[in-house]
Design a protein around this motif. Structure first.
Motif, PDB file in Angstrom:
ATOM      1  N   UNK A 109     -10.806  -5.907 -10.864  1.00 43.33           N
ATOM      2  CA  UNK A 109      -9.817  -5.284 -11.741  1.00 43.33           C
ATOM      3  C   UNK A 109      -9.509  -3.858 -11.316  1.00 43.33           C
ATOM      4  N   UNK A 110      -8.242  -3.526 -11.316  1.00 35.96           N
ATOM      5  CA  UNK A 110      -7.834  -2.171 -10.963  1.00 35.96           C
ATOM      6  C   UNK A 110      -7.684  -1.978  -9.472  1.00 35.96           C
ATOM      7  N   UNK A 111      -7.294  -0.794  -9.048  1.00 40.04           N
ATOM      8  CA  UNK A 111      -7.095  -0.517  -7.620  1.00 40.04           C
ATOM      9  C   UNK A 111      -8.424  -0.478  -6.876  1.00 40.04           C
ATOM     10  N   UNK A 112      -8.376  -0.843  -5.610  1.00 46.40           N
ATOM     11  CA  UNK A 112      -9.582  -0.817  -4.785  1.00 46.40           C
ATOM     12  C   UNK A 112      -9.200  -0.434  -3.357  1.00 46.40           C
ATOM     13  N   UNK A 113     -10.089   0.301  -2.697  1.00 47.99           N
ATOM     14  CA  UNK A 113      -9.865   0.697  -1.309  1.00 47.99           C
ATOM     15  C   UNK A 113     -10.494  -0.290  -0.337  1.00 47.99           C
ATOM     16  N   UNK A 114     -11.233  -1.272  -0.860  1.00 50.59           N
ATOM     17  CA  UNK A 114     -11.901  -2.229   0.002  1.00 50.59           C
ATOM     18  C   UNK A 114     -10.893  -3.243   0.536  1.00 50.59           C
ATOM     19  N   UNK A 115     -10.790  -3.336   1.876  1.00 48.70           N
ATOM     20  CA  UNK A 115      -9.773  -4.191   2.492  1.00 48.70           C
ATOM     21  C   UNK A 115     -10.017  -5.662   2.180  1.00 48.70           C
ATOM     22  N   UNK A 116     -11.290  -6.088   2.197  1.00 56.05           N
ATOM     23  CA  UNK A 116     -11.576  -7.491   1.913  1.00 56.05           C
ATOM     24  C   UNK A 116     -11.230  -7.846   0.470  1.00 56.05           C
ATOM     25  N   UNK A 117     -11.492  -6.906  -0.449  1.00 52.29           N
ATOM     26  CA  UNK A 117     -11.181  -7.203  -1.838  1.00 52.29           C
ATOM     27  C   UNK A 117      -9.680  -7.241  -2.070  1.00 52.29           C
ATOM     28  N   UNK A 118      -8.942  -6.352  -1.407  1.00 46.95           N
ATOM     29  CA  UNK A 118      -7.481  -6.404  -1.529  1.00 46.95           C
ATOM     30  C   UNK A 118      -6.948  -7.724  -0.988  1.00 46.95           C
ATOM     31  N   UNK A 119      -7.540  -8.188   0.122  1.00 44.58           N
ATOM     32  CA  UNK A 119      -7.116  -9.470   0.678  1.00 44.58           C
ATOM     33  C   UNK A 119      -7.423 -10.605  -0.296  1.00 44.58           C
ATOM     34  N   UNK A 120      -8.567 -10.536  -0.981  1.00 45.67           N
ATOM     35  CA  UNK A 120      -8.901 -11.565  -1.969  1.00 45.67           C
ATOM     36  C   UNK A 120      -7.920 -11.550  -3.127  1.00 45.67           C
ATOM     37  N   UNK A 121      -7.572 -10.364  -3.603  1.00 49.23           N
ATOM     38  CA  UNK A 121      -6.598 -10.260  -4.698  1.00 49.23           C
ATOM     39  C   UNK A 121      -5.253 -10.858  -4.285  1.00 49.23           C
ATOM     40  N   UNK A 122      -4.813 -10.524  -3.059  1.00 55.43           N
ATOM     41  CA  UNK A 122      -3.519 -11.039  -2.584  1.00 55.43           C
ATOM     42  C   UNK A 122      -3.565 -12.559  -2.435  1.00 55.43           C
ATOM     43  N   UNK A 123      -4.688 -13.081  -1.964  1.00 53.68           N
ATOM     44  CA  UNK A 123      -4.812 -14.530  -1.827  1.00 53.68           C
ATOM     45  C   UNK A 123      -4.657 -15.219  -3.177  1.00 53.68           C
ATOM     46  N   UNK A 124      -5.327 -14.703  -4.193  1.00 56.07           N
ATOM     47  CA  UNK A 124      -5.227 -15.310  -5.518  1.00 56.07           C
ATOM     48  C   UNK A 124      -3.790 -15.265  -6.030  1.00 56.07           C
ATOM     49  N   UNK A 125      -3.114 -14.152  -5.795  1.00 56.23           N
ATOM     50  CA  UNK A 125      -1.725 -14.039  -6.245  1.00 56.23           C
ATOM     51  C   UNK A 125      -0.827 -15.022  -5.497  1.00 56.23           C
ATOM     52  N   UNK A 126      -1.014 -15.151  -4.180  1.00 57.56           N
ATOM     53  CA  UNK A 126      -0.175 -16.057  -3.380  1.00 57.56           C
ATOM     54  C   UNK A 126      -0.412 -17.508  -3.771  1.00 57.56           C
TER      55      UNK A 126
END
Length: 583
Positions: A109-126
């Motif tokens: 939840x919320x913004x994160x600087x971790x690249x792997x976590x951002x990729x996980x968030x984008x995957x769930x959205x896609x």
């Protein structure tokens, strides 16, 4: 008014089709107009020229698709099949691959600087967007699904346009990835079949799999079915023993192997701090002074066997059970591990990994390795939300220093709610464990499996799963080898599982009850077993071949075969029973 075919189109009464798809219908006689209300919108349809017996007929496909439904015409049966999407999926916060690796990803939840976590968030959205953009596949079955996926949704929108908070959805994906069956199991049940872009879905799943840990290694065990266990008259008489132990939360009940003394750590119902009670025989108990344990609020006590690591070379005098040998202590004051030699001062040897945390989670049990006097294990099983405070820890120098055993060298894998490790007394370095193996992305546990029985041959550095054994309850020395005692349960039935060859092969005996809270025995007398099962407690004197119901109840804390004592916990009260054979 039955459907009619007019000009090659199937015509139906507009009210029938609209209301069947969840819309409200009104008739404006003055303007000869049908008004449809759906999802907060208003649609007006002039009656036109097709009015039969006072009913307005409309093309079924036009109205159904206008109301968000899918339409399929089956000419051989002259049937129109209509299906409306029951929901549009909202954001997903959890995604689990249930068929191959068994791991998944979760949203941070919320913004994160971790690249792997951002990729996980984008995957769930896609993934959610792909499913929502896909049309219904009316009448298309998912034959021999190639993949299974479990998702937890933050929210979703039902067919009425209402937002529903939370929900669990299971996906079955066809072999060519082009058809997906979505089944919601909570908070309400519904299902829909979608026709998706198979290549796009395949790419999404391959990308997330690429960043997940490898599948955990599993060893296929050999099993031999033996005769079912039977019920018999109970052969023991139990006498309740009065004692001064307070009611409350029992943190630990352990024994000093060098002296045979029992230690109970209890926080009373109306107390804020734990107290330590000591008994030489399990019958008479004395409360120890808080100063003897450094005023550290003990939650667990351990003993290094044989005084290993005792720099003084032996035991010292002092208060019984307090000032002898090398002792270990878990402090609920600061979450640390403390060590004392021969009654000396308590030295902090491991700090809590989160010293700033409000609640401290110290190790819950200390288990010495009978094959190595300097080796001792500790399990920490308190908080699944914090990866740093759950796992198995190891000391190879009598408790001076500690390391986390980890899970096969992958810092993303962790043990959640591990049982106390069980060293094999006949094989140096072999240790067993019941635990939940989970994948952590650094922010919490992203995916977890069911509890498994794990085996390590190198003191916990590397582990394999023993297939088909649900839980392991104890290890005992028998002759030149060891006896493992475990259990498996399926669909309301339980089986006792025993192994005498290091866990490679197991005898499986069906029990006449369902195991609820485990099997307990004293490793010094493994043929005497107690079990907490549906309907109460049972005892076996012949290694599980026959069982007898007992007229007492509670959760089993400890079995002391030498003293013939059974310790139970019943509604926060320790109950001590002594048994004897019937005349």
């Amino acid at each position: 008014m039955p459907p009619r075919i007019v000009g090659g189109r199937v015509m139906v009464p507009i009210r029938w089709i609209a209301e069947a798809l969840g819309a409200d219908v009104e008739w404006d006689a003055g303007r000869q107009t049908v008004i449809i209300f759906t999802d907060g919108e208003r649609v007006e349809i002039p009656a036109g020229s097709v009015i039969v017996q006072g009913r307005t007929l409309v093309p079924i496909r036009a109205v159904a698709e206008g109301l968000g439904a899918e339409v399929v015409w089956h000419p051989e049966k002259r049937i129109v099949q209509i299906a409306k999407r029951p929901a549009r999926l909202g954001p997903a916060n959890y995604f689990l691959l249930t068929d191959t690796k068994g791991w998944g990803v979760s949203r941070y939840p919320g913004p994160t600087e971790d690249a792997k976590q951002r990729a996980a968030n984008h995957f769930l959205d896609r993934l959610i967007a792909l499913l929502n953009e896909s049309p219904l596949a009316v009448g298309a079955p998912v034959k021999e699904p190639a993949r299974y996926v479990h998702m937890h949704l933050d929210e979703w929108v039902n067919a009425k346009g209402e937002t529903v908070i939370g929900g669990n959805a299971d996906l079955a994906i066809s072999a060519d990835y082009s058809v997906v069956r979505v089944e919601m199991s909570g908070p309400v049940s519904w299902a829909m079949t979608l026709r998706v872009d198979g290549e796009a879905l395949r790419r999404e799943l391959e990308q997330v799999e690429a960043v997940l840990p490898d599948k955990f290694p599993t060893v296929k065990i050999r099993t031999q079915r033996v005769s079912d266990a039977t019920l018999a008259d109970h052969p023991l008489l139990f006498r309740r023993v009065e004692h001064p132990l307070p009611e409350g939360w029992v943190h630990d009940l352990t024994v000093n192997p060098a002296t045979g003394e029992l230690f109970a750590i209890i926080t009373g119902r109306n107390a804020s701090l734990p107290t330590v009670w000591i008994s030489k025989d399990g019958l008479e108990w004395t409360e120890a002074s808080a100063a003897a344990f450094g005023n550290l609020w003990p939650s667990a006590i351990g003993f290094v066997p044989g005084g290993a690591g005792d720099e003084t070379g032996g035991e010292a005098g002092g208060e019984s059970g307090v000032a002898s040998g090398v002792r270990l202590l878990s402090s609920s004051f600061d979450g640390g591990i403390y060590r004392s030699v021969a009654g000396g001062p308590w030295e902090l040897v491991r700090e809590d990994p989160l010293p700033e945390a409000v609640y401290k989670y110290p190790p819950a049990r200390y288990i010495p390795d009978p094959t190595n006097a300097s080796r001792i294990y500790a399990s920490l099983d308190h908080d699944t939300r914090m990866p740093s405070v759950s796992g198995v820890f190891l000391s190879e120098d009598g408790g001076r220093t500690w390391t986390e055993t980890g899970v096969n060298g992958d810092d993303r894998l962790r043990f959640v709610f591990p049982s106390p490790p069980l060293p094999d007394p006949a094989k140096e370095g072999r240790v067993l464990l019941t635990a939940n193996v989970s994948y952590s992305d650094g922010f919490g546990f992203s995916a977890d499996t069911e509890d498994r029985v794990l085996l390590s041959e190198d003191a916990g550095r590397n582990w394999v799963i023993l297939d088909e054994v649900d839980r392991l309850y104890g290890v005992a020395k028998i002759g030149e080898g060891s006896l493992y005692v475990g259990e498996k349960s399926r669909d309301g039935f339980s089986w006792l599982m025993t192994s005498r060859d290091g866990g490679l092969s197991w005898q499986v005996r069906r029990l006449p009850f369902e195991v609820w809270a485990g099997i307990a025995f004293d490793p010094a007398a493994p043929e005497l077993m107690f079990v907490s099962a549906e309907g109460g407690l049972y005892v076996s004197l012949n290694g599980g071949a026959s069982w007898s119901p007992l007229p007492i109840g509670g959760t089993i804390l400890r079995v002391d075969a030498a003293r013939k004592l059974l310790f139970l916990l019943d509604d926060g009260v320790i109950q001590v029973y002594q048994w004897e054979a019937r005349a």
